[in-house]
Design a protein around this motif. Structure first.
Motif, short mmCIF file in Angstrom:
data_model
loop_
_atom_site.label_atom_id
_atom_site.label_comp_id
_atom_site.label_asym_id
_atom_site.label_seq_id
_atom_site.Cartn_x
_atom_site.Cartn_y
_atom_site.Cartn_z
N TYR A 187 0.85 -1.20 0.00
CA TYR A 187 0.00 0.00 0.00
C TYR A 187 0.88 1.25 0.00
O TYR A 187 1.86 1.34 0.73
CB TYR A 187 -0.91 0.00 1.22
CG TYR A 187 -1.94 1.11 1.20
CD1 TYR A 187 -3.03 1.03 0.35
CD2 TYR A 187 -1.80 2.23 2.00
CE1 TYR A 187 -3.98 2.05 0.32
CE2 TYR A 187 -2.73 3.25 1.98
CZ TYR A 187 -3.82 3.16 1.14
OH TYR A 187 -4.75 4.17 1.09
N GLY A 188 0.53 2.22 -0.84
CA GLY A 188 1.31 3.45 -0.95
C GLY A 188 0.76 4.56 -0.08
O GLY A 188 -0.09 4.34 0.79
N ASP A 189 1.23 5.77 -0.31
CA ASP A 189 0.73 6.94 0.41
C ASP A 189 -0.71 7.24 -0.01
O ASP A 189 -1.13 6.91 -1.11
CB ASP A 189 1.62 8.15 0.15
CG ASP A 189 2.96 8.04 0.85
OD1 ASP A 189 3.10 7.15 1.71
OD2 ASP A 189 3.86 8.86 0.54
N THR A 190 -1.44 7.89 0.88
CA THR A 190 -2.85 8.21 0.66
C THR A 190 -3.01 9.72 0.47
O THR A 190 -2.48 10.50 1.26
CB THR A 190 -3.71 7.75 1.84
OG1 THR A 190 -3.53 6.34 2.03
CG2 THR A 190 -5.18 8.04 1.59
N GLU A 191 -3.72 10.11 -0.57
CA GLU A 191 -3.94 11.53 -0.86
C GLU A 191 -5.36 11.92 -0.49
O GLU A 191 -6.32 11.26 -0.89
CB GLU A 191 -3.71 11.80 -2.35
CG GLU A 191 -3.88 13.27 -2.74
CD GLU A 191 -3.61 13.50 -4.21
OE1 GLU A 191 -2.43 13.63 -4.58
OE2 GLU A 191 -4.58 13.54 -5.01
N LEU A 192 -5.50 13.00 0.28
CA LEU A 192 -6.80 13.52 0.70
C LEU A 192 -6.85 15.01 0.39
O LEU A 192 -5.85 15.72 0.51
CB LEU A 192 -7.01 13.30 2.20
CG LEU A 192 -6.94 11.85 2.70
CD1 LEU A 192 -6.96 11.82 4.22
CD2 LEU A 192 -8.08 11.03 2.13
N GLY A 193 -8.03 15.49 -0.03
CA GLY A 193 -8.13 16.90 -0.36
C GLY A 193 -9.57 17.36 -0.46
O GLY A 193 -10.52 16.57 -0.40
N ALA A 194 -9.73 18.66 -0.61
CA ALA A 194 -11.04 19.27 -0.80
C ALA A 194 -10.88 20.46 -1.75
O ALA A 194 -10.02 21.32 -1.53
CB ALA A 194 -11.63 19.73 0.53
N GLY A 204 10.51 2.05 -0.57
CA GLY A 204 10.26 2.95 -1.68
C GLY A 204 8.80 3.08 -2.04
O GLY A 204 8.48 3.57 -3.13
N LEU A 205 7.88 2.69 -1.15
CA LEU A 205 6.46 2.74 -1.44
C LEU A 205 5.79 4.01 -0.92
O LEU A 205 4.59 4.19 -1.12
CB LEU A 205 5.77 1.51 -0.83
CG LEU A 205 6.30 0.16 -1.29
CD1 LEU A 205 5.61 -0.96 -0.54
CD2 LEU A 205 6.11 0.00 -2.80
N GLY A 206 6.53 4.89 -0.28
CA GLY A 206 5.98 6.13 0.24
C GLY A 206 7.08 7.10 0.56
O GLY A 206 8.27 6.78 0.52
N ALA A 207 6.67 8.33 0.90
CA ALA A 207 7.64 9.38 1.18
C ALA A 207 8.21 9.28 2.59
O ALA A 207 9.28 9.81 2.88
CB ALA A 207 6.99 10.75 0.99
N GLY A 208 7.46 8.64 3.50
CA GLY A 208 7.93 8.54 4.87
C GLY A 208 7.65 9.76 5.71
O GLY A 208 8.11 9.85 6.85
#
Length: 258
Positions: free
Chosen positions: A101-108, A140-144
């Motif tokens: 699973y990678g990073d999750t993006e949330l926004g409005a 390498g699956l996310g920015a950390g």
């Protein structure tokens, strides 16, 4: 892989999009394969879902998402809620494959200015995004680390053209990195009821101290054909290439019962 990292790979690819000939209604607003977004929002009470598979290669490293799921919801007449989740994979040059699973993006997205269709005034929206560090950075699956992007998008339709652009600031300070700016503009024109053609130019400031900026090549402006389902292939240099296959579906949150 993380979302911003894969977008940067796409930004380096100024190419032509080749798409499957599937005739579906076009979405009301912009998005992939363009870096540029516009102030359009999903209609109130409706969902818009993108299911995509991405694959990219940059300087010997392979990464992508298989699949990634983007969900947009019209929470009001001028408010869109947004989330992206992805199963990511990466393989460093000469290394082993990592998948998870990678990073999750949330926004409005908040549209605070409506377009004057008879005058000069464009529509305008703020679309702040946050990337939650849900991916394993060691593989390498996310920015950390958490990151954020705060852009302003403008859009105007005139004489059959849809012109949109703007930019914003990435808060991406980490070891060896720095905050950076993105500026871009795009234009599309509907060719048929289900096909639009367009292009964009952009400039991204350096992401690392003393590093190079990213921009479209002066003689190779990004171009793409977009429909609701298709494949986007992008290649502009021997060590960078990207491909995306996606399906977009829009539907109301509730359907009338007959």
């Amino acid at each position: 892989m993380n979302i911003a990292r894969h977008r940067l790979l796409a930004w380096r690819c100024a190419g032509v999009g080749a798409l499957m000939l599937i005739r579906l209604p076009l979405p009301a607003h912009a998005g992939a394969p363009f870096v540029t977004d516009d102030p359009g929002t999903t209609p109130p009470g409706d969902f818009e879902i993108d299911l995509a598979a991405t694959h990219g290669r940059l300087r010997g490293e392979t990464s992508g998402g298989l699949p990634s799921l983007e969900v947009d919801y019209g929470a009001g007449s001028a408010l869109q809620l947004h989330a992206v989740a992805a199963l990511a994979y990466t393989r460093p040059d000469g290394g082993s494959l990592h998948f998870g699973y990678g990073d999750t993006e949330l926004g409005a997205k908040l549209r605070f200015l409506a377009e004057d269709e008879q005058g000069w005034r464009p529509a305008a929206a703020l679309f702040p995004l946050v990337e939650a560090p849900t991916g394993d950075a060691r593989q390498g699956l996310g920015a950390g680390r958490p990151r954020a992007f705060v852009p302003l998008w403008l859009g105007k339709s005139t004489a059959g053209w849809n012109i949109f652009g703007g930019g914003g600031y990435w808060f991406d300070r980490g070891p060896g990195d720095q905050n950076w700016w993105l500026l871009c503009v795009a234009a599309t024109r509907k060719v048929t009821g289900s096909l639009a053609l367009g292009g964009e130019v952009f400039h991204a400031s350096a992401r690392r101290p003393g590093g190079p900026a990213a921009r479209t090549a002066p003689a190779s402006i990004s171009a793409a054909a977009t429909i609701s389902a298709g494949i986007i292939i992008c290649c502009s240099r021997p060590d960078a290439a990207s491909a995306t296959a996606r399906r977009r579906t829009s539907f109301p949150a509730t359907s009338p019962i007959s």
